[in-house]
Scaffold this motif. Structure first.
Motif, short mmCIF file in Angstrom:
data_model
loop_
_atom_site.label_atom_id
_atom_site.label_comp_id
_atom_site.label_asym_id
_atom_site.label_seq_id
_atom_site.Cartn_x
_atom_site.Cartn_y
_atom_site.Cartn_z
N HIS A 1 46.57 41.84 52.20
CA HIS A 1 46.83 41.98 50.77
C HIS A 1 45.83 43.00 50.25
CE1 HIS A 1 47.29 41.09 46.54
NE2 HIS A 1 48.34 40.40 46.85
N MET A 2 46.32 44.17 49.93
CA MET A 2 45.47 45.29 49.56
C MET A 2 44.79 45.08 48.20
SD MET A 2 46.29 48.08 51.76
CE MET A 2 45.85 49.38 50.65
N ARG A 3 45.17 44.07 47.47
CA ARG A 3 44.68 43.96 46.10
C ARG A 3 43.55 42.94 45.92
NH1 ARG A 3 49.68 45.24 42.16
NH2 ARG A 3 50.23 47.15 43.24
N LEU A 4 42.93 42.51 47.00
CA LEU A 4 41.88 41.52 46.87
C LEU A 4 40.77 41.99 45.93
CD1 LEU A 4 40.91 38.78 47.79
CD2 LEU A 4 39.86 39.86 49.77
N PHE A 5 40.40 43.25 46.01
CA PHE A 5 39.36 43.80 45.15
C PHE A 5 39.94 44.77 44.13
CE2 PHE A 5 37.43 42.61 49.17
CZ PHE A 5 36.49 41.71 48.71
N ASP A 6 41.20 44.58 43.83
CA ASP A 6 41.94 45.42 42.91
C ASP A 6 41.46 45.18 41.47
OD1 ASP A 6 44.43 45.53 40.97
OD2 ASP A 6 44.84 46.86 42.66
N PRO A 7 41.30 46.25 40.69
CA PRO A 7 40.86 46.08 39.29
C PRO A 7 41.77 45.16 38.48
CG PRO A 7 40.73 48.38 39.91
CD PRO A 7 41.42 47.66 41.05
N GLY A 8 43.08 45.20 38.72
CA GLY A 8 44.00 44.33 37.99
C GLY A 8 43.76 42.86 38.31
N LEU A 9 43.55 42.56 39.57
CA LEU A 9 43.26 41.18 39.98
C LEU A 9 41.91 40.73 39.43
CD1 LEU A 9 44.17 38.68 41.51
CD2 LEU A 9 43.17 39.66 43.58
N GLN A 10 40.93 41.62 39.46
CA GLN A 10 39.63 41.28 38.92
C GLN A 10 39.71 41.04 37.41
OE1 GLN A 10 37.18 44.49 40.40
NE2 GLN A 10 36.89 43.46 42.36
N TYR A 11 40.56 41.78 36.73
CA TYR A 11 40.78 41.59 35.30
C TYR A 11 41.28 40.16 35.04
CZ TYR A 11 43.08 42.02 30.74
OH TYR A 11 43.49 41.82 29.45
N ILE A 12 42.29 39.74 35.81
CA ILE A 12 42.84 38.39 35.66
C ILE A 12 41.78 37.33 36.02
CG2 ILE A 12 44.57 36.77 36.57
CD1 ILE A 12 45.70 38.90 34.64
N GLY B 1 52.88 39.02 32.87
CA GLY B 1 51.80 38.32 32.22
C GLY B 1 51.14 39.14 31.12
N PRO B 2 50.19 38.49 30.44
CA PRO B 2 49.53 39.14 29.30
C PRO B 2 48.41 40.05 29.77
CG PRO B 2 48.67 36.95 29.59
CD PRO B 2 49.75 37.13 30.63
N ALA B 3 48.73 41.05 30.53
CA ALA B 3 47.73 42.00 31.02
C ALA B 3 47.99 43.35 30.38
CB ALA B 3 47.83 42.11 32.54
N PRO B 4 46.98 44.19 30.38
CA PRO B 4 47.23 45.54 29.88
C PRO B 4 48.22 46.25 30.78
CG PRO B 4 45.08 45.38 30.93
CD PRO B 4 45.65 44.00 30.90
N SER B 5 48.73 47.36 30.32
CA SER B 5 49.67 48.09 31.15
C SER B 5 48.95 48.62 32.38
CB SER B 5 50.29 49.25 30.37
OG SER B 5 49.34 50.27 30.20
N LEU B 6 49.71 48.89 33.44
CA LEU B 6 49.11 49.39 34.68
C LEU B 6 48.29 50.64 34.44
CD1 LEU B 6 52.01 48.83 37.24
CD2 LEU B 6 49.90 47.51 37.01
N ASN C 1 38.62 37.46 35.64
CA ASN C 1 37.69 37.32 34.52
C ASN C 1 38.29 36.48 33.39
OD1 ASN C 1 35.59 38.74 35.71
ND2 ASN C 1 36.32 40.70 34.93
N ILE C 2 39.57 36.64 33.13
CA ILE C 2 40.24 35.82 32.11
C ILE C 2 40.22 34.35 32.55
CG2 ILE C 2 42.48 35.27 31.06
CD1 ILE C 2 43.08 38.28 31.07
N VAL C 3 40.55 34.11 33.80
CA VAL C 3 40.61 32.73 34.31
C VAL C 3 39.23 32.06 34.24
CG1 VAL C 3 41.00 31.36 36.40
CG2 VAL C 3 42.62 33.17 35.76
#
Length: 173
Positions: free
Chosen positions: A100-111, A131-136, A113-115
Motif C-alpha cells: 500500500h503505497m499510501r502508508l506515509f501519504d500526506p492525505g492519509l496523514q491528514y485523516i 469524505g470531508p477532506a480537502p480536494s486532492l 490527524n483528524i482522527v
C-alpha cells in the motif's frame, strides 16, 4: 525522501507529457512510454508498478526479465492472474511485493490527524476518494495531461470489460 538509499533510474508512462514532466522534475534521463522497452533495455533492479489497474501483464513481463517487483494493491483482478504472477516470480527467482503505497501519504496523514482529535470513536472508515477532506490538489501536486492516445484508452476499456466478464456477477445481493 530516501534518495540516499536508492536511485530512480527510469520512468515509464503512456503519457509523453507526464514522463517528460517527471523526468525533468527529478532529473531522470531514461524515459519510456512502453514498459516492454524499459524492461528490455534498462539495467534496473526493481520495477514499481503503479498503473491504475492492469498490474499483472507488467508484473509477469518484469519477472520474465529478471526484475524484482513492487506492485500497488490490488496485485491483480483474478486468482488466475495472481497465480501467473507468483509463478513467473518464482520461476525467475525475483522478489514480489504487494504494498500500500499510501502508508506515509500526506492525505492519509491528514485523516490520521483528524482522527487523533476525535473522542469516543466506535468506527472509522477512510477512503482516499471520499469524505470531508480537502480536494486532492490541496494535498498533492498532481500532473495530468491530455496526450493519452485513443488506442490506449480503448485498450484500457477493453481490459476492464474483459475482467468484468471473468469475474461474473459481483452485484450485491
Amino acid at each position: 525522501e530516501l534518495e540516499n538509499l536508492y536511485e530512480i533510474k527510469s520512468l515509464c508512462d503512456i503519457s509523453h507529457k507526464l514522463v517528460n514532466k517527471m523526468g525533468n522534475l527529478y532529473n531522470i534521463k531514461e524515459r519510456y512510454i512502453d514498459y516492454r522497452e524499459l524492461l528490455s533495455k534498462s539495467d534496473i533492479d526493481v520495477v514499481l508498478i503503479a498503473t491504475p489497474m492492469n498490474h499483472s501483464e507488467i508484473a509477469i513481463f518484469a519477472a520474465n526479465k529478471g526484475k524484482h517487483i513492487f506492485t500497488e494493491k490490488p496485485m491483480c483482478i483474478s486468482m488466475k492472474e495472481a497465480d501467473n504472477i507468483i509463478e513467473a516470480s518464482e520461476k525467475n527467482k525475483v522478489k514480489l511485493m504487494v504494498g500500500h503505497m499510501r502508508l506515509f501519504d500526506p492525505g492519509l496523514q491528514y485523516i490520521q490527524n483528524i482522527v487523533k482529535g476525535m473522542k469516543d470513536i466506535s468506527l472509522i472508515r477512510q477512503h482516499s476518494s471520499r469524505g470531508p477532506a480537502p480536494s486532492l490538489s490541496d494535498i498533492y501536486t498532481l500532473y495530468r495531461f491530455d496526450d493519452i492516445s485513443e488506442e490506449d484508452r480503448s485498450k484500457n476499456k477493453k481490459f476492464v470489460e474483459e475482467k468484468k466478464k471473468e469475474l461474473g456477477d459481483i452485484s450485491e445481493q
